[in-house]
Design a protein around this motif. Structure first.
Motif, PDB file in Angstrom:
ATOM      1  N   TYR A  45       0.297  -1.394   0.060  1.00 42.40           N
ATOM      2  CA  TYR A  45      -0.135  -0.220  -0.139  1.00 42.40           C
ATOM      3  C   TYR A  45       0.939   1.405   0.021  1.00 42.40           C
ATOM      4  CZ  TYR A  45      -3.861  -2.613   0.543  1.00 42.40           C
ATOM      5  OH  TYR A  45      -5.452  -3.466   0.931  1.00 42.40           O
ATOM      6  N   GLY A  46       1.994   1.269   0.616  1.00 44.60           N
ATOM      7  CA  GLY A  46       3.333   2.320   0.267  1.00 44.60           C
ATOM      8  C   GLY A  46       3.300   3.281   1.540  1.00 44.60           C
ATOM      9  N   SER A  49      -1.037   1.997   6.097  1.00 45.24           N
ATOM     10  CA  SER A  49      -2.452   2.446   5.893  1.00 45.24           C
ATOM     11  C   SER A  49      -2.765   1.129   6.712  1.00 45.24           C
ATOM     12  CB  SER A  49      -2.539   2.583   4.376  1.00 45.24           C
ATOM     13  OG  SER A  49      -2.435   1.080   4.016  1.00 45.24           O
ATOM     14  N   PRO A  72      -3.740   2.547 -11.551  1.00 43.48           N
ATOM     15  CA  PRO A  72      -2.524   3.633 -11.556  1.00 43.48           C
ATOM     16  C   PRO A  72      -1.553   3.954 -10.215  1.00 43.48           C
ATOM     17  CG  PRO A  72      -4.582   3.942 -10.988  1.00 43.48           C
ATOM     18  CD  PRO A  72      -4.508   2.175 -11.503  1.00 43.48           C
ATOM     19  N   ASP A  73      -2.177   3.592  -9.219  1.00 47.25           N
ATOM     20  CA  ASP A  73      -1.035   4.025  -7.298  1.00 47.25           C
ATOM     21  C   ASP A  73       0.271   3.500  -8.108  1.00 47.25           C
ATOM     22  OD1 ASP A  73      -2.802   5.580  -6.754  1.00 47.25           O
ATOM     23  OD2 ASP A  73      -3.779   4.179  -5.562  1.00 47.25           O
ATOM     24  N   ARG A  76       2.391   4.595 -10.549  1.00 50.58           N
ATOM     25  CA  ARG A  76       3.259   5.950  -9.903  1.00 50.58           C
ATOM     26  C   ARG A  76       4.579   5.325  -9.236  1.00 50.58           C
ATOM     27  NH1 ARG A  76      -1.762   7.996  -9.771  1.00 50.58           N
ATOM     28  NH2 ARG A  76      -2.538   7.194  -7.988  1.00 50.58           N
ATOM     29  N   ARG A  77       3.855   3.830  -8.332  1.00 53.66           N
ATOM     30  CA  ARG A  77       4.795   4.112  -7.202  1.00 53.66           C
ATOM     31  C   ARG A  77       6.093   3.053  -7.679  1.00 53.66           C
ATOM     32  NH1 ARG A  77       4.461  -0.150  -2.254  1.00 53.66           N
ATOM     33  NH2 ARG A  77       6.543   1.120  -0.792  1.00 53.66           N
TER      34      ARG A  77
END
Length: 119
Positions: A45-46, A49, A72-73, A76-77
């Motif tokens: 989840y980066g 969270s 998309p997340d 981006r990561r």
């Protein structure tokens, strides 16, 4: 009590103690596995969270794992990690997110480094 009864009692107590210790070890192994799973989810989840009180079974599977087209997340990561020079971390994230082999994740990240597309 004679000597034989005392030896039998000691053997039984040792067996009970060994069983209790074995149960403790299994409980600790299960807990370590839960914590490792939660850390993996947090990495996916980066960030932090995942709440500390939740069980691993309560954590939903991320959408990009369920459906690789929704990423998309993740994209981006991965691109951010590559830009920061964290290629190994990008490979790790890719492996966990898409359940890829090390070679496939490495090839994927390297193709992104060369300007490839995410899909």
């Amino acid at each position: 009590m004679d000597n034989m009864e005392t030896m039998d009692l000691i053997a039984i107590l040792a067996l009970v103690l060994a069983l209790l210790l074995m149960l403790s070890v299994f409980s600790l192994k299960r807990r370590v596995h839960e914590l490792e799973s939660r850390l993996a989810q947090r990495d996916t989840y980066g960030g932090p969270s995942v709440q500390a009180s939740s069980r691993t079974t309560d954590i939903p599977t991320p959408m990009f794992v369920q459906n690789p087209e929704i990423a998309p997340d993740l994209e981006r990561r991965i691109r951010l990690l590559i830009a920061e020079g964290k290629k190994i971390q990008a490979i790790k994230v890719m492996r966990e997110a898409r359940n890829l082999s090390l070679k496939d994740a490495k090839d994927f990240v390297e193709s992104l480094e060369q300007g490839g597309t995410f899909r």
